[in-house]
Design an enzyme around this catalytic site. Structure first.
Site, short mmCIF file in Angstrom:
data_model
loop_
_atom_site.label_atom_id
_atom_site.label_comp_id
_atom_site.label_asym_id
_atom_site.label_seq_id
_atom_site.Cartn_x
_atom_site.Cartn_y
_atom_site.Cartn_z
N GLY A 134 0.82 -1.20 0.00
CA GLY A 134 0.00 0.00 0.00
C GLY A 134 0.85 1.25 0.00
N ASP A 135 1.98 1.18 0.68
CA ASP A 135 2.94 2.28 0.68
C ASP A 135 3.87 2.21 -0.52
OD1 ASP A 135 2.53 3.74 3.25
OD2 ASP A 135 2.94 1.79 4.12
#
Length: 399
Positions: free
Chosen positions: A174-175
């Site tokens: 997600g990052d």
């Protein structure tokens, strides 16, 4: 000369997504100035530590994604520090921040304010749900982390065993995936500026990035009307494309093409399977029985023996852990492990290298991550020199 040696980036990011994005830029030669809030990045004190947490300036988390940067500690709520930041903006190419939407505006340092100081500035934001300037959403302003993005974006719903719970992917995709997309957006904006002289706002949302990463699930739902579920290590439309247990570990085999399938059956000494299931559709329709046959064959053999037998004919590989990665000749040949100093420890540490390879301007991961405020004197000294030069020039012009 490196690819981005003429690019200065002011990095107001912290934790993972923003620092990883600016790390990629630093690896390619950009001068990345990490502007840290009082006390520094939240992850400076995160473990693991090489030896002594009390002696070391930071742990592995911070070291891994902040290499090759310069650090300046500023309180943007302080008038003098805010002034220093605005002076830095005047000669910067890019500003990157990953605060909640509206945070920079509280300091009167939003995109519009900074653009007045530097019309060619590229302002980049990484947020959980994007920035209102590029598309308003009722979720904007909500906090987000990797776990939130993976949950909302569909990653967890298609990850894990069919009879198990929704599962987060191990790395913080997600990052990390958001960071890579944001880096691409910044470089596109730099290219646009070179043609037009115009800066712009680059915006990447973590939720948006996860939807992009789950593109397969999106089109499956559209085409079939069904909600894709968890399939463990298998593929929804290809077989065999799976992980199999061996006598001493696990091996992955991707033999869904007719040629690879025939070669796999030959190695298994079961040519009748190749003849009977001679199309992808036939293999998919009978995947459970075929998977059992392959699993029976792999269970009796060691991983290395299977890979050696299939090598060159069938795509196959062992499932490696980090010890295996550290011992892999490919990893060292590609310089994917980098040694850096660790302040406070009596030894160096190893972090992941750059996967971006350029033939003429090869990225080179810089030295260790900076100490908090380590480069204050040189950065503010550069500002003073520019101010003195501008004052001298104005005086000469008046003469």
């Amino acid at each position: 000369m490196s690819a981005l040696s003429d690019l200065r980036v002011l990095d107001l990011t912290q934790v993972l997504a923003g620092p990883y994005c600016t790390m990629l830029l630093a690896d390619m030669g950009a001068d990345v100035v990490k502007v840290e809030r009082p006390g520094g990045d939240l992850i400076r004190r995160n473990p693991p530590f090489a030896e002594d947490p009390e002696a070391e300036a930071y742990g592995g988390y911070f070291q891994s994604v902040n290499r090759g940067k310069r650090s300046l500690e500023l309180d943007l709520g302080d008038e003098d520090d805010r002034g220093d930041f605005l002076h830095l903006v005047e000669t910067a190419d890019v500003v990157v921040e990953n605060y909640r939407a509206g945070t920079m505006e509280k300091f009167d340092l939003g995109y519009e304010t900074l653009r007045e100081r530097n019309p060619q500035l590229i302002y980049s934001s990484i947020r959980g749900f994007g920035d209102p300037r590029t598309g308003e959403s009722p979720r904007q302003g909500q906090p987000s982390f990797d776990l939130i993005a993976q949950a909302l974006g569909g990653v967890m719903s298609i990850t894990g065993q069919p009879d198990g719970p929704p599962t987060k992917v191990g790395p913080g995709i997600g990052d990390l995936f958001t960071a890579v997309l944001n880096c691409a957006g910044i470089l596109a904006a730099v290219h646009h500026r070179e043609r037009t002289g115009e800066g712009q706002h680059v915006d990447t949302g973590m939720y948006d990035a996860m939807i992009s990463m789950c593109e397969r699930a999106i089109y499956q739902h559209s085409y079939t009307g069904e909600i894709p579920g968890r399939r463990g290590n298998s593929h929804p439309t290809l077989f065999p494309y799976d992980a199999f247990e061996t006598a001493d570990g696990h091996v992955v085999i991707a033999a869904f093409g007719d040629g690879h399938w025939t070669a796999l059956c030959r190695a298994m000494e079961q040519p009748d399977l190749a003849a009977e299931y001679d199309s992808g559709a036939a293999r998919l329709a009978n995947r459970e029985a075929l998977r059992a046959a392959i699993a029976e064959w792999t269970a009796e053999r060691h991983t290395a023996a299977i890979v050696d037998l299939l090598e060159g004919d069938v795509p196959a590989a062992p499932v490696q852990d980090t010890a295996d990665i550290f011992a892999d000749e490919h990893v060292h040949a590609r310089e994917m492990l980098v040694e850096v100093d660790q302040p406070g420890a009596d030894r160096s540490v190893t972090i992941a290298g750059s996967p971006i390879k350029l033939s003429a301007t090869m990225p080179e991961p810089g030295g260790r991550a900076p100490l908090l405020d380590e480069h204050r004197d040189e950065l503010l000294g550069e500002l003073a020199e520019r101010t003195d030069a501008a004052t001298s020039g104005a005086t000469a012009g008046n003469d």
